[in-house]
Design a protein around this motif. Structure first.
Motif, PDB file in Angstrom:
ATOM      1  N   GLN A 169      50.478  31.407  37.784  1.00 39.40           N
ATOM      2  CA  GLN A 169      50.015  32.558  37.015  1.00 39.40           C
ATOM      3  C   GLN A 169      48.501  32.579  37.173  1.00 39.40           C
ATOM      4  O   GLN A 169      47.787  31.768  36.588  1.00 39.40           O
ATOM      5  CB  GLN A 169      50.429  32.427  35.552  1.00 39.40           C
ATOM      6  CG  GLN A 169      51.933  32.404  35.326  1.00 39.40           C
ATOM      7  CD  GLN A 169      52.593  33.718  35.686  1.00 39.40           C
ATOM      8  OE1 GLN A 169      52.009  34.790  35.504  1.00 39.40           O
ATOM      9  NE2 GLN A 169      53.805  33.651  36.218  1.00 39.40           N
ATOM     10  N   SER A 204      44.602  34.626  38.078  1.00 38.89           N
ATOM     11  CA  SER A 204      43.749  35.816  37.988  1.00 38.89           C
ATOM     12  C   SER A 204      42.446  35.547  38.711  1.00 38.89           C
ATOM     13  O   SER A 204      42.092  34.393  39.001  1.00 38.89           O
ATOM     14  CB  SER A 204      43.472  36.185  36.523  1.00 38.89           C
ATOM     15  OG  SER A 204      42.567  35.246  35.942  1.00 38.89           O
ATOM     16  N   THR A 252      38.211  37.337  39.137  1.00 40.85           N
ATOM     17  CA  THR A 252      37.240  38.328  38.668  1.00 40.85           C
ATOM     18  C   THR A 252      36.809  39.256  39.789  1.00 40.85           C
ATOM     19  O   THR A 252      35.851  40.019  39.630  1.00 40.85           O
ATOM     20  CB  THR A 252      36.007  37.631  38.075  1.00 40.85           C
ATOM     21  OG1 THR A 252      35.416  36.798  39.090  1.00 40.85           O
ATOM     22  CG2 THR A 252      36.378  36.784  36.868  1.00 40.85           C
ATOM     23  N   LEU A 285      43.363  43.373  43.486  1.00 38.68           N
ATOM     24  CA  LEU A 285      43.641  42.736  42.208  1.00 38.68           C
ATOM     25  C   LEU A 285      42.851  43.430  41.108  1.00 38.68           C
ATOM     26  O   LEU A 285      41.694  43.846  41.321  1.00 38.68           O
ATOM     27  CB  LEU A 285      43.229  41.265  42.264  1.00 38.68           C
ATOM     28  CG  LEU A 285      43.945  40.387  43.298  1.00 38.68           C
ATOM     29  CD1 LEU A 285      43.143  39.109  43.535  1.00 38.68           C
ATOM     30  CD2 LEU A 285      45.356  40.066  42.842  1.00 38.68           C
ATOM     31  N   ASP A 286      43.440  43.557  39.939  1.00 40.05           N
ATOM     32  CA  ASP A 286      42.687  44.017  38.774  1.00 40.05           C
ATOM     33  C   ASP A 286      41.940  42.818  38.203  1.00 40.05           C
ATOM     34  O   ASP A 286      42.580  41.840  37.778  1.00 40.05           O
ATOM     35  CB  ASP A 286      43.626  44.591  37.712  1.00 40.05           C
ATOM     36  CG  ASP A 286      44.309  45.867  38.170  1.00 40.05           C
ATOM     37  OD1 ASP A 286      43.731  46.581  39.006  1.00 40.05           O
ATOM     38  OD2 ASP A 286      45.432  46.136  37.698  1.00 40.05           O
ATOM     39  N   GLY A 341      40.567  39.960  36.166  1.00 40.19           N
ATOM     40  CA  GLY A 341      40.949  39.401  34.878  1.00 40.19           C
ATOM     41  C   GLY A 341      42.431  39.462  34.572  1.00 40.19           C
ATOM     42  O   GLY A 341      42.889  38.827  33.615  1.00 40.19           O
ATOM     43  N   ARG A 342      43.197  40.204  35.360  1.00 41.66           N
ATOM     44  CA  ARG A 342      44.632  40.311  35.098  1.00 41.66           C
ATOM     45  C   ARG A 342      45.369  39.146  35.750  1.00 41.66           C
ATOM     46  O   ARG A 342      45.096  38.780  36.890  1.00 41.66           O
ATOM     47  CB  ARG A 342      45.169  41.627  35.652  1.00 41.66           C
ATOM     48  CG  ARG A 342      46.668  41.793  35.501  1.00 41.66           C
ATOM     49  CD  ARG A 342      47.136  43.089  36.118  1.00 41.66           C
ATOM     50  NE  ARG A 342      48.596  43.186  36.140  1.00 41.66           N
ATOM     51  CZ  ARG A 342      49.279  44.191  36.702  1.00 41.66           C
ATOM     52  NH1 ARG A 342      48.603  45.193  37.262  1.00 41.66           N
ATOM     53  NH2 ARG A 342      50.602  44.191  36.686  1.00 41.66           N
ATOM     54  N   PHE A 343      46.327  38.555  35.018  1.00 43.62           N
ATOM     55  CA  PHE A 343      47.121  37.462  35.563  1.00 43.62           C
ATOM     56  C   PHE A 343      48.334  38.016  36.317  1.00 43.62           C
ATOM     57  O   PHE A 343      49.036  38.907  35.822  1.00 43.62           O
ATOM     58  CB  PHE A 343      47.581  36.509  34.457  1.00 43.62           C
ATOM     59  CG  PHE A 343      46.498  35.571  34.000  1.00 43.62           C
ATOM     60  CD1 PHE A 343      46.291  34.365  34.665  1.00 43.62           C
ATOM     61  CD2 PHE A 343      45.681  35.899  32.928  1.00 43.62           C
ATOM     62  CE1 PHE A 343      45.290  33.498  34.256  1.00 43.62           C
ATOM     63  CE2 PHE A 343      44.676  35.041  32.514  1.00 43.62           C
ATOM     64  CZ  PHE A 343      44.470  33.839  33.180  1.00 43.62           C
ATOM     65  N   TYR A 344      48.537  37.448  37.510  1.00 48.25           N
ATOM     66  CA  TYR A 344      49.653  37.857  38.359  1.00 48.25           C
ATOM     67  C   TYR A 344      50.528  36.638  38.655  1.00 48.25           C
ATOM     68  O   TYR A 344      50.007  35.533  38.864  1.00 48.25           O
ATOM     69  CB  TYR A 344      49.156  38.411  39.696  1.00 48.25           C
ATOM     70  CG  TYR A 344      48.374  39.685  39.605  1.00 48.25           C
ATOM     71  CD1 TYR A 344      49.012  40.928  39.666  1.00 48.25           C
ATOM     72  CD2 TYR A 344      46.974  39.665  39.484  1.00 48.25           C
ATOM     73  CE1 TYR A 344      48.285  42.112  39.606  1.00 48.25           C
ATOM     74  CE2 TYR A 344      46.245  40.840  39.426  1.00 48.25           C
ATOM     75  CZ  TYR A 344      46.905  42.065  39.480  1.00 48.25           C
ATOM     76  OH  TYR A 344      46.184  43.231  39.417  1.00 48.25           O
ATOM     77  N   GLN A 355      46.817  30.242  34.471  1.00 46.20           N
ATOM     78  CA  GLN A 355      47.401  30.183  33.139  1.00 46.20           C
ATOM     79  C   GLN A 355      48.522  29.162  33.170  1.00 46.20           C
ATOM     80  O   GLN A 355      49.443  29.257  33.989  1.00 46.20           O
ATOM     81  CB  GLN A 355      47.941  31.560  32.748  1.00 46.20           C
ATOM     82  CG  GLN A 355      48.499  31.613  31.336  1.00 46.20           C
ATOM     83  CD  GLN A 355      48.817  33.038  30.934  1.00 46.20           C
ATOM     84  OE1 GLN A 355      47.921  33.836  30.652  1.00 46.20           O
ATOM     85  NE2 GLN A 355      50.102  33.364  30.929  1.00 46.20           N
TER      86      GLN A 355
END
Length: 746
Positions: free
Chosen positions: A495, A497, A499, A540-541, A543-546, A589
């Motif tokens: 998980q 992310s 920046t 990637l966005d 800060g978003r976790f993928y 994460q």
């Protein structure tokens, strides 16, 4: 990568401890020999038996007996009189040069290796090896050593130069595995099947490029092609091949060498007339074309069909230190036709000349395979276990390790019997445990110069992993209470992310000994923008976790009792992979519904099947052609690593040299590459390459030379490539390509 392919492809490993000013070191001495071999004196009807000698990693290593009877790598070999294989040698070998006409009038050059001593009514199957690697100088000696083994046992071997390469007519192909190459290959197979000496059955074999196009042509189902044998090859061109490793941009000696060699005219006369040079020297470099296709899609998929299109029996050989090994379990599992496989502890080499060892004789196994499919002999080859694989046991990092400890085991197919997955979760205190973690987040600053300890591709012996672990997020298990055997492709589910809109993640699985020594077991990477599709990358966005799933490359390993399992996660693996252009911090994460974790394919320590038994390589004292001599090696060459702490910049310099003598003259090759990256400006990365081939003939001296400059900024790659040809020191032809190419999520 024959890299391929290499033209056959092999890796390089560099020591790079942090905070050093200059480190010079040799890389794996037992890597591929850069041998350039030659022309058979006497032309047609020259009779002798042969030896493998491959130039650079395009072909594999050079093999031949030493005065003490050991192999090229100092490993045990059997003399010819000790050959007790099921199909003993019955014939001598004759070389005949011939032309194979294509429908459009172009002729392909072939060296036919023919059995001598046949009865008038005897006919033989044909074995085709189909390459761009210059059969009359670069690979002449190697071809002889490889194919004579089969010819002595009742086969005709055909070594064909691809259109526009070596001695064949026509223009240099616009790419590897072109449509024209494959259409010509179909005609070649049909031609071989209708020759008066032929029994109508054809097999294909090859390492790297020759393995690649064996798979590709088998997918086209030519009627006379009854079986193939592919060594160190894959059917996945974008993800697995040498241009975009794991789908990420890669640049190395193969691009430099192939774009020089494709400009050379035929040996041994090396014509420099306008027609010859226009057909080769003026053709665009392949590397430029590949830079225009930075994502998966039709360009990469056209040469290869789906695996269900492979309906011809396939014998696959892979190496645990080769970049193309993942195709073997994939094809065992998914191909409906009969598949037999061997995976040994080797690099991009044939098993009888393995580096590292133990080397084994495989050609006796190949003869049994061919005897069944091409001579219709019921020899029990289909009643044996489908897979023989070498289980590696622990060894400390050592770039000069001659032999990998371990043992062979058999499996009836894939997946192996008794395989089960064990999941280890990444914990907030950097442990790996079976217990799901509580929620927490770990952050990592992106440092673009990290990763030289992981090697130059996912192969080769590597140094201690602690320097790269120091710049990674690393997680360790407790000391193991018992030996644990891993076989297959470990997986990491992260998980993650970043920046920045573009980020790569690299996962390395290592074995940590009680004294801290850390040995790389497996690894792989993923471009985060390709998380859903390599053909449709998306930013990637920040800060978003993928959820990211990284399938590590195929491995075998037995972790000893008391050792720890380590997983290391980083965002750079330079110079294997071109750095992403943005300064950033990434995060993992560790808790939640789908926590970050490592999944290991664990198997029983012993298979229920008897272990396979391989013979030492057979080397004949006459396995060489007279009048040929070589020295040096362009690959793996020599590296130095320079770190400028004030500028936070790193430079890797590589060079390789070889020289060869032929009855008609001499050749000398020189190649060098310089990689540069600065941690503060990862967008401004570069590689500079120079290559030169000198040809000394009785009446003139020719020099082909090239220069490559590839650099980047945040949004573009800047490519410049120049070819030059000198005759007796005077420049007689020059051509350059200069292009700016947008970065496409790399």
């Amino acid at each position: 990568m024959e890299v391929k392919k290499q033209p056959c492809r092999e890796g390089i490993v560099i020591h790079s401890p942090a905070k050093v000013v200059l480190i010079a070191l040799r890389v794996l001495v037992a890597g591929l020999a850069g041998t350039t071999m030659g022309w058979a004196p006497g032309g047609d009807n020259f009779i002798r038996p042969l030896t493998p000698a491959l130039r650079s990693r395009a072909y594999g290593r050079r093999a031949g007996p030493s005065p003490d009877g050991r192999g090229e790598n100092g490993q045990k070999v059997l003399p010819a009189e000790a050959d007790d294989s099921a199909t003993p040698p019955l014939y001598a070998v004759r070389i005949a040069r011939a032309w194979i006409p294509m429908k459009d009038g172009v002729r392909l050059a072939v060296n036919l290796f023919l059995p001598v001593g046949a009865k008038p009514e005897e006919t033989f199957p044909a074995l085709l090896e189909y390459l761009p690697y210059r059969k009359d100088d670069w690979s002449k000696q190697r071809d002889y050593g490889l194919h004579s083994y089969f010819v002595r046992r009742g086969y005709v071997a055909a070594r064909v130069d691809i259109r526009g390469t070596g001695a064949s007519e026509g223009q240099t192909p616009e790419r590897e595995y072109s449509e024209q190459e494959q259409l010509d290959g179909l005609e070649v197979i049909a031609w071989l099947a209708r020759q008066p000496w032929s029994n109508g059955n054809v097999g294909m074999l090859g390492i790297s490029w020759g393995g690649f196009n064996s798979i590709q042509l088998a997918m086209r189902h030519p009627p006379a092609l009854k079986a193939i044998l592919a060594v160190d090859a894959t059917e996945q061109l974008f993800h697995d091949d040498i241009h975009y490793i794991d789908g990420m941009m890669h640049a190395d000696e193969f691009e430099l060498a192939m774009d020089l060699s494709s400009a050379l005219t035929r040996a041994p006369d090396f014509p420099v007339d306008e027609q010859s040079l226009a057909a080769r020297f003026d053709r665009p470099p392949w590397f430029l074309l590949y830079l225009r296709h930075q994502r998966d899609g039709e360009f990469w998929k056209i040469p290869v069909g789906a695996l269900d299109a492979l309906r011809i029996p396939a014998f696959l050989i892979g190496g645990l230190f080769d970049g193309y090994r993942d195709s073997v379990p994939r094809m065992l599992e998914r191909v409906k036709a009969p598949v037999k496989a061997i995976i040994g502890p080797w690099n991009h080499t044939f098993p009888h000349d393995a580096a590292p060892g133990p080397a084994v004789e495989w050609r006796d196994q190949a003869v049994r395979w061919w005897d069944h499919w091409l001579k219709n002999r019921e020899n029990g080859v289909l009643n044996e276990p489908r897979l023989a694989v070498y289980m590696r046991h622990w060894y400390p990092p050592d770039l000069n390790l001659a032999e990998i400890p371990g043992e062979w085991r058999c499996e009836n197919g894939w997946p192996p019997a008794g395989l089960h997955e064990e999941t280890l979760y990444l914990q907030s205190d950097h442990r790996l445990t079976r217990k799901a973690p509580t929620s927490s987040v770990h952050h990592l600053k992106y440092i673009s110069s990290v990763g030289v300890e992981a090697g130059f591709w996912w192969g080769d012996l590597t140094p201690d992993q602690r320097p790269v672990d120091a710049f990674s997020l690393a997680y360790d298990s407790a000391p193991l209470s018992e030996e644990t055997a891993v076989l297959g492709r470990p997986r990491a589910i992260l998980q993650a992310s970043a920046t920045a809109p573009v980020a790569n993640w690299f996962v390395r699985l290592s074995d940590v000994a009680p004294d801290g020594t850390t040995t790389l077991v497996a690894g792989a990477g993923l471009n985060g923008t390709q998380r859903d599709s390599p053909s449709d990358p998306r930013d990637l966005d920040p800060g978003r976790f993928y959820p990211l799933e990284v399938d590590l490359h195929f491995t075998s390993w037995v972790f000893p009792r008391g050792h720890r399992v380590r997983v290391g996660v980083s965002n750079a693996l330079w110079p294997m992979i071109w750095p992403t252009p943005y300064a950033m911090t990434t995060a993992l994460q560790l808790g939640g519904r789908e926590p970050s974790r490592l999944v290991l394919p664990v198997v029983p320590l012993k298979s229920l099947l008897p272990a396979p038994s391989f013979r030492p390589p057979v080397v004949r004292p006459d396995d060489s052609l007279p009048g040929l001599h070589s020295s040096g090696e362009t690959w793996p060459g020599h590296w130095t690593v320079e770190r400028d702490e004030a500028r936070q910049a790193t430079r890797v310099e590589w060079r390789g040299d070889d020289a060869s003598e032929f009855p008609w003259g001499k050749e000398k090759d020189h190649e060098q590459l310089t990689y540069e990256v600065a941690d503060a400006r990862s967008d401004i990365s570069s590689v500079h390459g120079e290559a030169e081939t000198d040809v000394d003939l009785p009446d003139r001296a020719l020099v082909w030379r090239t220069q490559l400059d590839l650099s980047s900024d945040k949004t573009h790659f800047f490519y410049r490539y120049t070819r030059e040809l000198l005759l007796n020191g005077e420049l007689i032809r020059q051509k350059s390509w200069d292009e700016t190419i947008p970065r496409d999520h790399h």
